[in-house]
Scaffold this motif. Sequence first.
Motif, PDB file in Angstrom:
ATOM      1  N   THR A   2      38.529  39.171  52.067  1.00 15.79           N
ATOM      2  CA  THR A   2      39.452  38.103  52.418  1.00 15.79           C
ATOM      3  C   THR A   2      40.614  38.116  51.437  1.00 15.79           C
ATOM      4  OG1 THR A   2      38.315  36.505  51.029  1.00 15.79           O
ATOM      5  CG2 THR A   2      37.576  36.675  53.323  1.00 15.79           C
ATOM      6  N   PHE A   3      41.682  37.417  51.782  1.00 17.20           N
ATOM      7  CA  PHE A   3      42.854  37.419  50.921  1.00 17.20           C
ATOM      8  C   PHE A   3      42.628  36.703  49.600  1.00 17.20           C
ATOM      9  CE2 PHE A   3      44.905  38.318  55.001  1.00 17.20           C
ATOM     10  CZ  PHE A   3      45.598  39.459  54.629  1.00 17.20           C
ATOM     11  N   ASP A   4      41.658  35.805  49.539  1.00 17.16           N
ATOM     12  CA  ASP A   4      41.409  35.107  48.284  1.00 17.16           C
ATOM     13  C   ASP A   4      40.370  35.811  47.414  1.00 17.16           C
ATOM     14  OD1 ASP A   4      39.354  34.509  50.030  1.00 17.16           O
ATOM     15  OD2 ASP A   4      39.157  32.438  49.382  1.00 17.16           O
ATOM     16  N   GLU A   5      39.838  36.930  47.885  1.00 17.53           N
ATOM     17  CA  GLU A   5      38.870  37.694  47.111  1.00 17.53           C
ATOM     18  C   GLU A   5      39.613  38.559  46.092  1.00 17.53           C
ATOM     19  OE1 GLU A   5      35.632  41.210  47.864  1.00 17.53           O
ATOM     20  OE2 GLU A   5      36.010  39.792  49.459  1.00 17.53           O
ATOM     21  N   PRO A   6      39.184  38.529  44.831  1.00 19.10           N
ATOM     22  CA  PRO A   6      39.854  39.360  43.822  1.00 19.10           C
ATOM     23  C   PRO A   6      39.834  40.832  44.217  1.00 19.10           C
ATOM     24  CG  PRO A   6      38.346  37.818  42.787  1.00 19.10           C
ATOM     25  CD  PRO A   6      38.100  37.749  44.270  1.00 19.10           C
ATOM     26  N   ILE A   7      40.914  41.529  43.903  1.00 22.68           N
ATOM     27  CA  ILE A   7      41.026  42.930  44.301  1.00 22.68           C
ATOM     28  C   ILE A   7      40.744  43.897  43.159  1.00 22.68           C
ATOM     29  CG2 ILE A   7      42.600  42.479  46.203  1.00 22.68           C
ATOM     30  CD1 ILE A   7      44.862  43.424  44.279  1.00 22.68           C
ATOM     31  N   SER A   8      40.495  43.385  41.981  1.00 19.91           N
ATOM     32  CA  SER A   8      40.183  44.250  40.850  1.00 19.91           C
ATOM     33  C   SER A   8      39.126  43.570  39.992  1.00 19.91           C
ATOM     34  CB  SER A   8      41.434  44.507  40.007  1.00 19.91           C
ATOM     35  OG  SER A   8      41.833  43.314  39.348  1.00 19.91           O
ATOM     36  N   VAL A  13      36.930  38.980  36.898  1.00 21.13           N
ATOM     37  CA  VAL A  13      36.481  38.394  35.630  1.00 21.13           C
ATOM     38  C   VAL A  13      37.359  37.205  35.259  1.00 21.13           C
ATOM     39  CG1 VAL A  13      36.210  38.825  33.150  1.00 21.13           C
ATOM     40  CG2 VAL A  13      35.397  40.510  34.809  1.00 21.13           C
ATOM     41  N   PHE A  14      38.655  37.346  35.436  1.00 18.57           N
ATOM     42  CA  PHE A  14      39.577  36.244  35.148  1.00 18.57           C
ATOM     43  C   PHE A  14      39.271  35.033  36.032  1.00 18.57           C
ATOM     44  CE2 PHE A  14      43.600  33.972  35.749  1.00 18.57           C
ATOM     45  CZ  PHE A  14      43.944  33.724  34.430  1.00 18.57           C
ATOM     46  N   LYS A  15      39.022  35.281  37.310  1.00 17.60           N
ATOM     47  CA  LYS A  15      38.698  34.193  38.242  1.00 17.60           C
ATOM     48  C   LYS A  15      37.396  33.509  37.840  1.00 17.60           C
ATOM     49  CE  LYS A  15      37.982  33.248  43.200  1.00 17.60           C
ATOM     50  NZ  LYS A  15      37.364  32.008  42.898  1.00 17.60           N
ATOM     51  N   TRP A  16      36.373  34.293  37.517  1.00 16.19           N
ATOM     52  CA  TRP A  16      35.089  33.716  37.088  1.00 16.19           C
ATOM     53  C   TRP A  16      35.297  32.830  35.865  1.00 16.19           C
ATOM     54  CZ3 TRP A  16      32.865  35.105  32.271  1.00 16.19           C
ATOM     55  CH2 TRP A  16      31.655  34.470  32.002  1.00 16.19           C
ATOM     56  N   ARG A  17      36.028  33.339  34.896  1.00 14.46           N
ATOM     57  CA  ARG A  17      36.251  32.598  33.659  1.00 14.46           C
ATOM     58  C   ARG A  17      37.005  31.297  33.935  1.00 14.46           C
ATOM     59  NH1 ARG A  17      40.055  32.549  29.774  1.00 14.46           N
ATOM     60  NH2 ARG A  17      41.298  34.299  30.532  1.00 14.46           N
ATOM     61  N   ASN A  18      38.054  31.374  34.725  1.00 14.94           N
ATOM     62  CA  ASN A  18      38.837  30.174  35.028  1.00 14.94           C
ATOM     63  C   ASN A  18      38.090  29.195  35.917  1.00 14.94           C
ATOM     64  OD1 ASN A  18      41.323  30.357  33.582  1.00 14.94           O
ATOM     65  ND2 ASN A  18      41.753  32.163  34.811  1.00 14.94           N
TER      66      ASN A  18
END
Length: 81
Positions: A2-8, A13-18
């Motif tokens: 999906t478009f909101d799924e991280p691509i790298s 990791v940044f998304k998980w942390r935030n």
Amino acid sequence: MTFDEPISLAALVFKWRNDHGYSISEASRVSGIPFATLRRIEHGSEPRSATIAKLSKVLLMPPNELYSRYLFKSEDEKKYQ
């Protein structure tokens, strides 16, 4: 994907942390991954297998899925980076 799924992996990791409200220091403590290593991952470095195992636990994703979705690049994909 999906478009909101991280691509790298860096974005994941940044998304998980935030999403958890962690600073890099807090994320390091929670994950058992050194601060400098997390910082390098968020800047695009590819982690070693032991780090992938730790990431898979905190990201709730099997190591093989983490590797295949975010770390493995085919020769064609490498050409376009």
